[in-house]
Each structure stands twice: as C-alpha cells, then as structure tokens.
Design a protein around this motif. Structure first.
Motif, mmCIF file in Angstrom:
data_model
loop_
_atom_site.group_PDB
_atom_site.id
_atom_site.type_symbol
_atom_site.label_atom_id
_atom_site.label_comp_id
_atom_site.label_asym_id
_atom_site.label_seq_id
_atom_site.Cartn_x
_atom_site.Cartn_y
_atom_site.Cartn_z
ATOM 1 N N LEU A 117 56.912 63.884 31.708
ATOM 2 C CA LEU A 117 57.659 62.639 31.902
ATOM 3 C C LEU A 117 58.907 62.886 32.744
ATOM 4 O O LEU A 117 59.306 62.030 33.550
ATOM 5 C CB LEU A 117 58.042 62.039 30.544
ATOM 6 C CG LEU A 117 56.870 61.678 29.623
ATOM 7 C CD1 LEU A 117 57.389 61.167 28.278
ATOM 8 C CD2 LEU A 117 55.964 60.638 30.280
ATOM 9 N N ASP A 118 59.513 64.059 32.584
ATOM 10 C CA ASP A 118 60.656 64.411 33.425
ATOM 11 C C ASP A 118 60.215 64.635 34.870
ATOM 12 O O ASP A 118 60.946 64.306 35.813
ATOM 13 C CB ASP A 118 61.338 65.678 32.894
ATOM 14 C CG ASP A 118 61.930 65.484 31.510
ATOM 15 O OD1 ASP A 118 62.454 64.377 31.244
ATOM 16 O OD2 ASP A 118 61.858 66.413 30.695
ATOM 17 N N ILE A 119 59.002 65.197 35.027
ATOM 18 C CA ILE A 119 58.473 65.410 36.379
ATOM 19 C C ILE A 119 58.315 64.075 37.098
ATOM 20 O O ILE A 119 58.745 63.913 38.241
ATOM 21 C CB ILE A 119 57.140 66.172 36.325
ATOM 22 C CG1 ILE A 119 57.368 67.623 35.852
ATOM 23 C CG2 ILE A 119 56.438 66.163 37.691
ATOM 24 C CD1 ILE A 119 56.095 68.414 35.639
ATOM 25 N N VAL A 120 57.714 63.103 36.419
ATOM 26 C CA VAL A 120 57.473 61.818 37.089
ATOM 27 C C VAL A 120 58.752 60.997 37.234
ATOM 28 O O VAL A 120 58.789 60.052 38.027
ATOM 29 C CB VAL A 120 56.377 61.004 36.351
ATOM 30 C CG1 VAL A 120 55.055 61.735 36.387
ATOM 31 C CG2 VAL A 120 56.783 60.688 34.924
ATOM 32 N N GLN A 121 59.790 61.346 36.497
ATOM 33 C CA GLN A 121 61.080 60.703 36.731
ATOM 34 C C GLN A 121 61.709 61.199 38.033
ATOM 35 O O GLN A 121 62.377 60.453 38.745
ATOM 36 C CB GLN A 121 62.039 60.984 35.570
ATOM 37 C CG GLN A 121 61.843 60.056 34.383
ATOM 38 C CD GLN A 121 62.932 60.226 33.339
ATOM 39 O OE1 GLN A 121 63.562 61.273 33.242
ATOM 40 N NE2 GLN A 121 63.162 59.183 32.565
ATOM 41 N N ALA A 122 61.466 62.484 38.338
ATOM 42 C CA ALA A 122 62.074 63.081 39.527
ATOM 43 C C ALA A 122 61.185 62.980 40.751
ATOM 44 O O ALA A 122 61.647 63.174 41.870
ATOM 45 C CB ALA A 122 62.409 64.544 39.254
ATOM 46 N N ALA A 123 59.898 62.711 40.558
ATOM 47 C CA ALA A 123 58.961 62.737 41.684
ATOM 48 C C ALA A 123 57.884 61.677 41.518
ATOM 49 O O ALA A 123 57.435 61.394 40.407
ATOM 50 C CB ALA A 123 58.316 64.126 41.787
ATOM 51 N N ASP A 124 57.497 61.096 42.626
ATOM 52 C CA ASP A 124 56.347 60.198 42.651
ATOM 53 C C ASP A 124 55.098 61.023 42.931
ATOM 54 O O ASP A 124 55.073 61.810 43.891
ATOM 55 C CB ASP A 124 56.503 59.150 43.756
ATOM 56 C CG ASP A 124 57.536 58.092 43.414
ATOM 57 O OD1 ASP A 124 57.677 57.778 42.217
ATOM 58 O OD2 ASP A 124 58.204 57.602 44.347
ATOM 59 N N ILE A 125 54.073 60.857 42.106
ATOM 60 C CA ILE A 125 52.793 61.538 42.340
ATOM 61 C C ILE A 125 51.999 60.659 43.304
ATOM 62 O O ILE A 125 51.464 59.615 42.927
ATOM 63 C CB ILE A 125 52.031 61.758 41.026
ATOM 64 C CG1 ILE A 125 52.864 62.618 40.074
ATOM 65 C CG2 ILE A 125 50.683 62.421 41.299
ATOM 66 C CD1 ILE A 125 52.268 62.767 38.698
ATOM 67 N N VAL A 126 51.919 61.073 44.543
ATOM 68 C CA VAL A 126 51.282 60.242 45.565
ATOM 69 C C VAL A 126 49.800 60.574 45.747
ATOM 70 O O VAL A 126 49.076 59.819 46.399
ATOM 71 C CB VAL A 126 52.023 60.362 46.910
ATOM 72 C CG1 VAL A 126 53.449 59.854 46.777
ATOM 73 C CG2 VAL A 126 52.019 61.803 47.430
ATOM 74 N N PHE A 127 49.342 61.691 45.161
ATOM 75 C CA PHE A 127 47.913 62.026 45.229
ATOM 76 C C PHE A 127 47.614 63.037 44.139
ATOM 77 O O PHE A 127 48.155 64.142 44.135
ATOM 78 C CB PHE A 127 47.557 62.603 46.602
ATOM 79 C CG PHE A 127 46.079 62.847 46.804
ATOM 80 C CD1 PHE A 127 45.151 61.836 46.602
ATOM 81 C CD2 PHE A 127 45.625 64.088 47.210
ATOM 82 C CE1 PHE A 127 43.792 62.057 46.803
ATOM 83 C CE2 PHE A 127 44.263 64.324 47.422
ATOM 84 C CZ PHE A 127 43.350 63.298 47.216
ATOM 85 N N MET A 128 46.765 62.658 43.199
ATOM 86 C CA MET A 128 46.343 63.544 42.115
ATOM 87 C C MET A 128 45.098 62.918 41.507
ATOM 88 O O MET A 128 45.181 62.094 40.592
ATOM 89 C CB MET A 128 47.434 63.708 41.054
ATOM 90 C CG MET A 128 47.136 64.765 39.998
ATOM 91 S SD MET A 128 48.506 64.903 38.794
ATOM 92 C CE MET A 128 47.962 66.311 37.824
#
Length: 319
Positions: free
Chosen positions: A30-41
């Motif tokens: 959740l901290d990862i997605v707060q700092a970064a948008d996952i644009v391809f996964m």
C-alpha cells in the motif's frame, strides 16, 4: 505535490513467483502504490500491450522485468519495455541469470520439441504435428511466438540498469530497493541491488566445525541435524559460493542453498566456484577416492547451474 513514480512489472519465461513476491511485501505494498502508479503489471492491473505501445518512450520510471528470454514474444516485450522505461531492472534469477528455465540449455530445440510433442507418455500425436508460428484458418492467421534455440538472460537482448537476484527476491529486499528508488539513492548502473556482498554461509546460523566429507546425500536420504552445517553433513549446499541477502532462508528451513542469488562479486562462473568449494572439503587420500565421493552427487551439472546456466561460461549445449 511531487508527481508519482510510474513503475511496471512484467514476467517472461518464469513461474510468476516474482510478481507474488512483490505482493508479499504485504501492507507495505500500500505504501508502494501511494508513492508510485503501477502503469503495467498484468497480474494486478488490466493494462494491455497496446496501451504500453502508446506510452511515450521513457514514460515508465522503473520496470521490474522478471523471467528469462525463451521465445520471440519474451524478446519483443523486453525491447518494448526497455524503450518505454528510464530504468530496467532484471528482477529475479530468471531475468538475471536464466534461472530454472535456463536448464533447458542442456538440450537443443529439436530435442525439447520432440520430447514434448512426440515422446512423452501422455502425448497422442501420431501425425507428428508441431506448433507453427503461423497457421491459416478460415477466420484468418493464428500466430504463436517462435521458440528459440536457447534460453537467454534479459541482458542478452536489452541494456539492463540493475540486477536483483533471488528465486524470488526476498520481500524485505524488494522493499529496501523500492525505498532506494523513491529516495533516488540507487548505486551506479550495472550494480546488483537487493542482495548482500557476503555469502549465504556468512548469514547462515548453523554451526560450522569441520568440513571433511566422506559421503554425499540427497535430501531424502538423510534426516539432518537442524543445528549443524548441511554441507558438513554431506548435503550439497551452495552457500559457500552464493551471494547472500536472503537471510539464508533455505538452510534455516533445513534445506540446502540452491544458489538462486547467484555468484559473489568477482566470480566469473558460479558452478566453477562451487566446484572449487567442494574440492576443498572432500576427505580423500587419493584421486580415485575423491572421484568416488563426488560420484555420489546426483546430476552435478544441474546442481552447479541450477539457476545460472545461460549466464555461465558453458551457456548451452553444443549442437
């Protein structure tokens, strides 16, 4: 507010465990997605290849590419994501060294296809039909990726900025690397990240007393002492030749190190380094006795190059 990082994750020839390892950061994800948008996964986000093709070049800040290069689709996606990414990370053993898919390099393309489509006990193929890259049907042309002669590492086909070993990388190391990315605190290009410069043996809590081996065992042939060094008990463990950072996860779980974090700094060939380590602990008085002890190791080539054949000096079988 600063613009969020854009990250991507993609798997090629591997098992998908690296994507699971990213999710195994648990609540830190959740901290990862707060700092970064996952644009391809593909495992988590419904974004298609055509969407990636529409991105401007360099649009993705960091791409975690896991999996070896086994076919033309793998290579196409590697080159596409390389073009769209500022930073490319070979994430996991398969991307970095070829991994378990790379063991196929002990065989050739024709032998693999023959085994799978003609010879396996469950195969019923009397007409000896093989998959084709293009097949004309009434509705149009069906296509399949071309199956390559050999398994390649990611760095064999694109420029790689960083290498992160592990099968899969440990979740705590993934979190450490992500923090370094957010902070802009990455080492020089070409560095190995998310790992230690020490060996697995140096992380392993098992008691090491006297390595003098008279016999080797497979893991099902012996119940090991949970406190003593596995190699001292005659169980081939690649800890002496393997980079740490995993916390000696396998030896702690009473299993020998398989070598998934790859060789230590300065080692040209992981398997050759482990041969040297084994030679130093064989308790034999003659070359004949040493050979007899070593003959107890089942599938030595597969053990020595379990994760790194495509990145080794051997690389592949000669035709």
């Amino acid at each position: 507010m600063a613009e969020k990082l854009k990250i991507a994750s993609y798997w090629a020839a591997d098992c998908g465990g690296c994507d699971v390892a990213i999710l195994d950061t648990h609540e830190k994800f959740l901290d990862i997605v707060q700092a970064a948008d996952i644009v391809f996964m593909p495992i988590a986000v419904d974004i298609k290849e055509k969407d990636v093709e529409a991105f401007p070049d360099g649009y993705i800040d960091v791409c975690f590419f896991h999996g070896a290069i086994r076919n033309s689709e793998n290579e196409h996606m590697a080159k596409l994501l390389r073009r769209k990414s500022k930073v490319m990370v070979a994430f996991g053993s398969c991307a970095m060294m070829g991994g378990i898919p790379g063991l196929a390099n002990f065989k050739d393309r024709e032998g693999i296809l023959s085994r799978v489509y003609f010879e396996s006990p469950s195969t019923d193929n009397p007409d000896k039909v093989l998959p084709q890259t293009e097949t004309q049907v009434r509705e149009g042309v069906l296509t399949l990726p071309a199956f390559y002669e050999e398994v390649k590492t990611l760095a064999d086909v694109v420029d790689v900025d960083y290498f992160m070993p592990g099968c899969p990388p440990a979740s705590h190391q993934i979190w450490n690397v992500f923090q370094a990315i957010v902070a802009g605190n990455l080492p020089p290009k070409g560095s190995i990240v998310g790992a230690s410069t020490k060996s697995v043996c140096e992380e392993c809590p098992r008691i090491k007393e006297n390595k003098a081996i008279k016999r080797f065992y497979r893991v099902h042939e012996i119940i090991p002492d949970p406190e003593r060094c596995l190699l001292e008990q005659g169980i081939p463990c690649m800890g002496p030749a393997t980079r740490g950072g995993c916390g000696a996860a396998c030896p702690v779980a009473n299993q020998p190190c398989r070598g998934c974090y790859g060789p230590l700094d300065g080692v040209v060939d992981h398997g050759a380094k482990y041969i040297s380590a084994l030679a130093s602990v064989i308790d034999a008085n003659t070359p004949e006795e040493a050979a007899k002890i070593l003959d107890q190791i089942a599938d030595p080539a597969g053990m020595l190059y379990w994760f790194g054949l495509p990145a080794s000096l051997l690389r592949r079988v000669r035709k």
